[in-house]
Design a protein around this motif. Structure first.
Motif, PDB file in Angstrom:
ATOM      1  N   ASN A   1       5.927  -6.381  -8.776  1.00  0.00           N
ATOM      2  CA  ASN A   1       5.782  -5.293  -8.955  1.00  0.00           C
ATOM      3  C   ASN A   1       5.816  -4.883 -10.317  1.00  0.00           C
ATOM      4  OD1 ASN A   1       4.958  -2.351  -8.728  1.00  0.00           O
ATOM      5  ND2 ASN A   1       6.808  -2.056  -7.736  1.00  0.00           N
ATOM      6  N   LEU A   2       7.153  -5.225 -10.727  1.00  0.00           N
ATOM      7  CA  LEU A   2       7.652  -4.969 -11.958  1.00  0.00           C
ATOM      8  C   LEU A   2       6.884  -5.895 -13.069  1.00  0.00           C
ATOM      9  CD1 LEU A   2      11.508  -5.607 -11.352  1.00  0.00           C
ATOM     10  CD2 LEU A   2      10.340  -3.410 -11.657  1.00  0.00           C
TER      11      LEU A   2
ATOM     12  N   SER B   1       0.840  -4.103 -14.562  1.00  0.00           N
ATOM     13  CA  SER B   1       0.689  -3.059 -15.708  1.00  0.00           C
ATOM     14  C   SER B   1       0.348  -1.610 -15.050  1.00  0.00           C
ATOM     15  CB  SER B   1      -0.399  -3.424 -16.532  1.00  0.00           C
ATOM     16  OG  SER B   1      -1.462  -3.306 -15.779  1.00  0.00           O
ATOM     17  N   THR B   2       0.834  -0.488 -15.595  1.00  0.00           N
ATOM     18  CA  THR B   2       0.690   0.736 -15.243  1.00  0.00           C
ATOM     19  C   THR B   2      -0.734   0.838 -14.752  1.00  0.00           C
ATOM     20  OG1 THR B   2       0.352   1.775 -17.281  1.00  0.00           O
ATOM     21  CG2 THR B   2       2.450   1.625 -16.018  1.00  0.00           C
ATOM     22  N   GLN B   3      -1.812   0.143 -15.447  1.00  0.00           N
ATOM     23  CA  GLN B   3      -3.486   0.480 -15.301  1.00  0.00           C
ATOM     24  C   GLN B   3      -3.705  -0.335 -14.067  1.00  0.00           C
ATOM     25  OE1 GLN B   3      -2.071  -0.379 -18.331  1.00  0.00           O
ATOM     26  NE2 GLN B   3      -2.335   1.400 -19.597  1.00  0.00           N
ATOM     27  N   THR B   4      -3.244  -1.462 -13.835  1.00  0.00           N
ATOM     28  CA  THR B   4      -3.849  -2.477 -13.120  1.00  0.00           C
ATOM     29  C   THR B   4      -2.670  -2.714 -11.745  1.00  0.00           C
ATOM     30  OG1 THR B   4      -4.879  -3.594 -14.612  1.00  0.00           O
ATOM     31  CG2 THR B   4      -4.651  -4.810 -12.625  1.00  0.00           C
ATOM     32  N   LYS B   5      -2.607  -1.919 -10.640  1.00  0.00           N
ATOM     33  CA  LYS B   5      -1.397  -1.962  -9.941  1.00  0.00           C
ATOM     34  C   LYS B   5      -2.044  -2.701  -8.450  1.00  0.00           C
ATOM     35  CE  LYS B   5       2.203   0.300 -10.647  1.00  0.00           C
ATOM     36  NZ  LYS B   5       3.313  -0.422 -10.499  1.00  0.00           N
ATOM     37  N   ARG B   6      -2.399  -4.203  -8.922  1.00  0.00           N
ATOM     38  CA  ARG B   6      -3.172  -5.085  -7.812  1.00  0.00           C
ATOM     39  C   ARG B   6      -2.327  -6.324  -8.204  1.00  0.00           C
ATOM     40  NH1 ARG B   6      -6.649  -4.304  -4.013  1.00  0.00           N
ATOM     41  NH2 ARG B   6      -7.480  -6.138  -3.101  1.00  0.00           N
ATOM     42  N   ILE B   7      -1.796  -7.042  -7.231  1.00  0.00           N
ATOM     43  CA  ILE B   7      -1.245  -8.395  -7.120  1.00  0.00           C
ATOM     44  C   ILE B   7      -2.414  -9.456  -6.619  1.00  0.00           C
ATOM     45  CG2 ILE B   7       0.299 -10.040  -6.014  1.00  0.00           C
ATOM     46  CD1 ILE B   7       2.094  -7.747  -5.584  1.00  0.00           C
ATOM     47  N   THR B   8      -2.733 -10.242  -7.738  1.00  0.00           N
ATOM     48  CA  THR B   8      -3.729 -11.396  -7.683  1.00  0.00           C
ATOM     49  C   THR B   8      -3.367 -12.937  -7.460  1.00  0.00           C
ATOM     50  OG1 THR B   8      -3.776 -12.008  -9.999  1.00  0.00           O
ATOM     51  CG2 THR B   8      -5.082 -10.098  -9.231  1.00  0.00           C
ATOM     52  N   PRO B   9      -4.079 -13.648  -6.681  1.00  0.00           N
ATOM     53  CA  PRO B   9      -3.519 -14.917  -6.640  1.00  0.00           C
ATOM     54  C   PRO B   9      -3.074 -15.508  -7.920  1.00  0.00           C
ATOM     55  CG  PRO B   9      -5.610 -14.741  -5.616  1.00  0.00           C
ATOM     56  CD  PRO B   9      -5.176 -13.571  -6.422  1.00  0.00           C
ATOM     57  N   GLU B  10      -3.541 -15.599  -8.938  1.00  0.00           N
ATOM     58  CA  GLU B  10      -3.235 -15.917 -10.485  1.00  0.00           C
ATOM     59  C   GLU B  10      -1.745 -15.352 -10.753  1.00  0.00           C
ATOM     60  OE1 GLU B  10      -7.251 -16.280 -10.195  1.00  0.00           O
ATOM     61  OE2 GLU B  10      -6.177 -14.445  -9.763  1.00  0.00           O
ATOM     62  N   LEU B  11      -1.446 -13.914 -10.445  1.00  0.00           N
ATOM     63  CA  LEU B  11      -0.156 -13.657 -10.645  1.00  0.00           C
ATOM     64  C   LEU B  11       0.888 -14.387  -9.558  1.00  0.00           C
ATOM     65  CD1 LEU B  11       1.462 -11.160 -12.272  1.00  0.00           C
ATOM     66  CD2 LEU B  11       1.136  -9.888 -10.183  1.00  0.00           C
ATOM     67  N   VAL B  12       0.588 -14.586  -8.546  1.00  0.00           N
ATOM     68  CA  VAL B  12       1.482 -15.415  -7.611  1.00  0.00           C
ATOM     69  C   VAL B  12       1.587 -16.685  -8.153  1.00  0.00           C
ATOM     70  CG1 VAL B  12       1.743 -16.113  -5.166  1.00  0.00           C
ATOM     71  CG2 VAL B  12       0.798 -13.813  -5.648  1.00  0.00           C
ATOM     72  N   GLU B  13       0.500 -17.255  -8.432  1.00  0.00           N
ATOM     73  CA  GLU B  13       0.866 -18.718  -8.996  1.00  0.00           C
ATOM     74  C   GLU B  13       1.644 -18.933 -10.370  1.00  0.00           C
ATOM     75  OE1 GLU B  13      -2.228 -22.356 -10.179  1.00  0.00           O
ATOM     76  OE2 GLU B  13      -2.716 -20.321 -10.667  1.00  0.00           O
ATOM     77  N   GLN B  14       1.620 -17.822 -11.113  1.00  0.00           N
ATOM     78  CA  GLN B  14       2.424 -17.972 -12.460  1.00  0.00           C
ATOM     79  C   GLN B  14       4.010 -17.537 -12.204  1.00  0.00           C
ATOM     80  OE1 GLN B  14       0.370 -14.912 -14.971  1.00  0.00           O
ATOM     81  NE2 GLN B  14      -1.727 -16.237 -14.699  1.00  0.00           N
ATOM     82  N   ASN B  15       3.981 -16.517 -11.038  1.00  0.00           N
ATOM     83  CA  ASN B  15       5.456 -15.986 -11.013  1.00  0.00           C
ATOM     84  C   ASN B  15       6.399 -16.481  -9.746  1.00  0.00           C
ATOM     85  OD1 ASN B  15       5.643 -14.287 -13.450  1.00  0.00           O
ATOM     86  ND2 ASN B  15       3.717 -13.680 -12.793  1.00  0.00           N
ATOM     87  N   ILE B  16       5.564 -16.976  -8.699  1.00  0.00           N
ATOM     88  CA  ILE B  16       6.175 -17.350  -7.542  1.00  0.00           C
ATOM     89  C   ILE B  16       6.236 -18.941  -7.434  1.00  0.00           C
ATOM     90  CG2 ILE B  16       6.257 -17.241  -5.130  1.00  0.00           C
ATOM     91  CD1 ILE B  16       6.956 -14.591  -6.447  1.00  0.00           C
ATOM     92  N   GLY B  17       5.387 -19.768  -8.146  1.00  0.00           N
ATOM     93  CA  GLY B  17       5.309 -21.047  -8.223  1.00  0.00           C
ATOM     94  C   GLY B  17       4.483 -21.570  -7.220  1.00  0.00           C
ATOM     95  N   ILE B  18       3.351 -20.795  -6.572  1.00  0.00           N
ATOM     96  CA  ILE B  18       2.452 -21.378  -5.618  1.00  0.00           C
ATOM     97  C   ILE B  18       1.243 -21.604  -6.398  1.00  0.00           C
ATOM     98  CG2 ILE B  18       1.563 -21.141  -3.441  1.00  0.00           C
ATOM     99  CD1 ILE B  18       3.333 -18.733  -3.333  1.00  0.00           C
ATOM    100  N   SER B  19       0.735 -22.889  -6.264  1.00  0.00           N
ATOM    101  CA  SER B  19      -0.597 -23.208  -6.689  1.00  0.00           C
ATOM    102  C   SER B  19      -1.697 -22.375  -5.855  1.00  0.00           C
ATOM    103  CB  SER B  19      -0.947 -24.697  -6.498  1.00  0.00           C
ATOM    104  OG  SER B  19      -2.408 -24.910  -6.818  1.00  0.00           O
TER     105      SER B  19
ATOM    106  N   GLN C   1       0.618  -1.364   0.044  1.00  0.00           N
ATOM    107  CA  GLN C   1       0.122   0.053   0.014  1.00  0.00           C
ATOM    108  C   GLN C   1       0.809   1.368   0.008  1.00  0.00           C
ATOM    109  OE1 GLN C   1      -2.536  -0.518   3.550  1.00  0.00           O
ATOM    110  NE2 GLN C   1      -4.317  -1.465   2.225  1.00  0.00           N
ATOM    111  N   GLN C   2       1.779   1.128   0.632  1.00  0.00           N
ATOM    112  CA  GLN C   2       2.818   2.429   0.760  1.00  0.00           C
ATOM    113  C   GLN C   2       3.575   2.755  -0.517  1.00  0.00           C
ATOM    114  OE1 GLN C   2       5.668   1.579   3.959  1.00  0.00           O
ATOM    115  NE2 GLN C   2       4.116   1.301   5.417  1.00  0.00           N
ATOM    116  N   ARG C   3       3.446   1.563  -1.502  1.00  0.00           N
ATOM    117  CA  ARG C   3       3.990   1.842  -2.681  1.00  0.00           C
ATOM    118  C   ARG C   3       2.896   1.944  -3.848  1.00  0.00           C
ATOM    119  NH1 ARG C   3       6.789  -0.053   0.701  1.00  0.00           N
ATOM    120  NH2 ARG C   3       9.318  -0.090   0.645  1.00  0.00           N
ATOM    121  N   GLY C   4       1.563   2.153  -3.543  1.00  0.00           N
ATOM    122  CA  GLY C   4       0.420   2.425  -4.420  1.00  0.00           C
ATOM    123  C   GLY C   4       0.146   0.931  -4.916  1.00  0.00           C
TER     124      GLY C   4
END
Length: 339
Positions: free
Chosen positions: A189-190, A193-211, A156-159
């Motif tokens: 965060n990297l 997108s500039t339009q969607t500044k929100r981390i979702t479970p799908e983003l975590v699953e795809q990039n951190i390796g957690i189902s 949140q501190q980083r928007g």
């Protein structure tokens, strides 16, 4: 006289406002908060043009108390302040002797002592002297149950927003090594997108390796609702993927759930606000799991299960266990919980 107890947020806010005290003694087991404060002071105390003559960085293994005191007693050159930072100060010998300076510090010197993994004896003179003129900050580990809140606040501190489920997934998977955790958050965060500044479970699953279906967050939901089929499916997935789902990460999550459930039972007022305050929760989404748990488990059952979880934890470390695999231990524990 300086305030005796400062929170991390208060310290950072005053630094950003250029309100400096003569001494900052940062100590404790969580290096992340100490490094954040130290770096923030370095960024804000001096302009870039002032640093060549007025900034000194020392390391505990390569210096001594006399050198630090001599550096701190210098006056700044063409600047309001000089900054003296001592990193890895836990390596210093005779650190209590710093009290000779701290009792009468120069107002024009900002002395930062970064003392990791250890704490001062508050009964001795150095701690007492620091509290009178500056900041004595003890950096403590963030408990596992507060990690989702830390993740949410950090972003949140980083928007950046984050779904509660995604915060819990990251907390369960990465644990409370905050340096590691924040690095992964910056990676996510990297990818936003500039339009969607929100981390979702799908983003975590795809990039951190957690189902997003087979994780500790979903396991607790299955336990809370007594969904036997779902709980066993998750346990089977964990057994097939032990590297990403070690039992040593799952057991503390289950243990914390039932310990918190016990707190719910002993909280006189069972209203949402009272339970959230008792559990240290910021959102109602987690509260539902505890409210369901109180319907599905008696207080005595919870009390007995806490003992079962401790036994399982010991067995996972080889105590009184000759042959059972981690997967078998988890399945046996879930049977005790759900039946």
């Amino acid at each position: 006289m300086a305030k005796k107890e400062y929170t991390f947020e208060e310290i950072c806010r005053e630094i950003r406002q250029k309100k400096f005290l003569p001494v900052y003694f940062l100590m404790g087991e969580e290096a992340f908060f100490m490094d954040q404060i130290t770096d923030l002071i370095i960024e804000n105390a001096l302009d870039e043009s002032e640093r060549d003559f007025n900034q000194i960085i020392l390391y505990g293994a390569d210096t001594d108390v006399a050198t630090i005191i001599n550096a701190a007693r210098r006056f700044p050159m063409m600047s309001k302040y000089q900054l003296v930072v001592v990193r890895e100060a836990q390596m210093l010998k005779n650190i209590e002797e710093l009290s000779f300076y701290v009792k009468k510090p120069l107002e024009s010197t900002i002395l930062v002592i970064n003392h990791k993994y250890k704490t001062l004896d508050r009964r001795k003179s150095l701690a007492s002297a620091v509290e009178k003129v500056g900041v004595l900050f003890e950096s403590k580990k963030v408990p596992d149950y507060k990690l989702p809140g830390f993740i949410t606040s950090y972003l949140q501190q980083r928007g950046i927003g984050i779904d509660p489920k995604a915060a819990q997934m990251l907390s369960d998977f990465l644990g409370n090594d905050l340096n590691k955790l924040t690095k992964e958050l910056e990676k996510l965060n990297l990818l936003l997108s500039t339009q969607t500044k929100r981390i979702t479970p799908e983003l975590v699953e795809q990039n951190i390796g957690i189902s997003k279906e087979y994780n500790n967050f979903e396991l607790i939901k299955a336990i809370a609702t007594k969904d036997v089929l779902k709980a066993n499916r998750i346990a089977q997935h964990f057994d097939k993927n032990p590297k990403n789902n070690p039992i040593q990460m799952t057991l503390p999550v289950i243990f914390n759930y039932f310990m918190n459930l016990l707190i719910c039972y002993y909280t006189p007022d069972k209203s949402d606000n009272s339970l959230m305050q008792a559990l240290g929760l910021k959102g109602t989404f987690q509260l539902k799991d505890y409210q369901l748990g109180m319907k599905n488990y008696s207080a005595m059952k919870v009390f007995n299960l806490i003992a079962d979880i401790r036994t399982c934890d010991a067995a996972s470390k080889g105590i009184n266990n000759n042959s059972a695999s981690p997967g078998e231990l988890l399945k046996e524990l879930l049977y005790r919980i759900l039946h």
